[in-house]
Design a protein around this motif. Structure first.
Motif, PDB file in Angstrom:
ATOM      1  N   LYS A 103      10.971 -44.183   6.289  1.00 11.30           N
ATOM      2  CA  LYS A 103      11.390 -44.512   4.914  1.00 11.30           C
ATOM      3  C   LYS A 103      11.599 -46.016   4.740  1.00 11.30           C
ATOM      4  N   ARG A 104      12.151 -46.658   5.758  1.00 12.00           N
ATOM      5  CA  ARG A 104      12.418 -48.101   5.665  1.00 12.00           C
ATOM      6  C   ARG A 104      11.143 -48.937   5.669  1.00 12.00           C
ATOM      7  N   VAL A 105      10.100 -48.492   6.370  1.00 13.33           N
ATOM      8  CA  VAL A 105       8.904 -49.333   6.516  1.00 13.33           C
ATOM      9  C   VAL A 105       7.749 -48.931   5.607  1.00 13.33           C
ATOM     10  N   GLU A 106       7.820 -47.771   4.980  1.00  9.50           N
ATOM     11  CA  GLU A 106       6.691 -47.319   4.159  1.00  9.50           C
ATOM     12  C   GLU A 106       6.426 -48.251   2.975  1.00  9.50           C
ATOM     13  N   GLU A 107       7.465 -48.862   2.423  1.00  7.97           N
ATOM     14  CA  GLU A 107       7.267 -49.787   1.304  1.00  7.97           C
ATOM     15  C   GLU A 107       6.526 -51.055   1.728  1.00  7.97           C
ATOM     16  N   LYS A 108       6.520 -51.340   3.022  1.00  6.78           N
ATOM     17  CA  LYS A 108       5.806 -52.505   3.556  1.00  6.78           C
ATOM     18  C   LYS A 108       4.401 -52.126   4.026  1.00  6.78           C
ATOM     19  N   ASN A 109       4.023 -50.866   3.797  1.00  4.17           N
ATOM     20  CA  ASN A 109       2.713 -50.341   4.221  1.00  4.17           C
ATOM     21  C   ASN A 109       2.504 -50.399   5.728  1.00  4.17           C
ATOM     22  N   ILE A 110       3.583 -50.200   6.470  1.00  5.22           N
ATOM     23  CA  ILE A 110       3.489 -50.152   7.926  1.00  5.22           C
ATOM     24  C   ILE A 110       3.221 -48.698   8.327  1.00  5.22           C
ATOM     25  N   ILE A 111       2.196 -48.497   9.122  1.00  3.16           N
ATOM     26  CA  ILE A 111       1.827 -47.160   9.591  1.00  3.16           C
ATOM     27  C   ILE A 111       2.732 -46.784  10.768  1.00  3.16           C
ATOM     28  N   VAL A 112       3.264 -45.573  10.733  1.00  3.72           N
ATOM     29  CA  VAL A 112       4.079 -45.067  11.851  1.00  3.72           C
ATOM     30  C   VAL A 112       3.324 -43.897  12.472  1.00  3.72           C
ATOM     31  N   GLU A 113       3.011 -44.030  13.748  1.00  2.00           N
ATOM     32  CA  GLU A 113       2.339 -42.963  14.496  1.00  2.00           C
ATOM     33  C   GLU A 113       3.351 -42.324  15.429  1.00  2.00           C
ATOM     34  N   VAL A 114       3.547 -41.014  15.265  1.00  2.00           N
ATOM     35  CA  VAL A 114       4.491 -40.275  16.112  1.00  2.00           C
ATOM     36  C   VAL A 114       3.672 -39.525  17.156  1.00  2.00           C
ATOM     37  N   ILE A 115       3.937 -39.836  18.420  1.00  2.00           N
ATOM     38  CA  ILE A 115       3.210 -39.252  19.538  1.00  2.00           C
ATOM     39  C   ILE A 115       4.024 -38.089  20.112  1.00  2.00           C
ATOM     40  N   GLU A 116       3.355 -36.961  20.303  1.00  2.00           N
ATOM     41  CA  GLU A 116       4.018 -35.776  20.884  1.00  2.00           C
ATOM     42  C   GLU A 116       4.390 -36.041  22.330  1.00  2.00           C
TER      43      GLU A 116
END
Length: 137
Positions: free
Chosen positions: A124-137
């Motif tokens: 939520k904090r970084v989505e406005e900066k268009n930063i992609i978050v990849e969650v690895i299992e």
């Protein structure tokens, strides 16, 4: 803490680790993404207690992860902050991070209720900066 990047590098990957050997896969993924995108990567750890030396076992694992990152061409940083998601988001903003790689939490739903979640508030904090978050299992 602001890192110094090569001029013209457009892809900056931040890999978030905890003192667990399973985080090796995250470091490997960060190095792989940096290579794929002709970018750079850094590995970060957030220390909530400002006491990195409290547990030698954890310290050894972090040192191994940091050494691995450096061998793969990455940089390392230890951040200090009470709220992990805020600390990571601030670092990402200050360093023009374009992608963040995190591991899926091993906490149970009950533990998340008790102690909170890191990944969703970070997203939520970084989505406005268009930063992609990849969650690895």
């Amino acid at each position: 803490m602001v890192l110094s990047y090569e001029p013209g590098v457009k892809s900056r990957i931040m890999v978030c680790v905890t003192p667990q050997k399973s985080c090796r896969r995250l470091v490997e993924r960060g190095a792989e993404r940096a290579k794929e995108t002709n970018g750079e990567f850094c590995v970060v750890y957030v220390n909530k207690n400002n006491d990195i030396y409290k547990d030698l076992k954890e310290h050894k694992i972090l040192v191994e992860l940091f050494e691995m990152a450096q061998k793969l061409g990455g940089r390392v940083s230890i951040l200090v902050g009470k709220k992990i998601s805020d600390t990571l988001a601030e670092f990402a903003d200050e360093n023009d991070i374009t992608e963040i790689i995190v591991g899926k939490s091993l906490r149970s739903a009950f533990e998340v209720l008790l102690h909170g979640d890191v990944i969703n508030p970070l997203i939520k904090r970084v989505e406005e900066k268009n930063i992609i978050v990849e969650v690895i299992e």
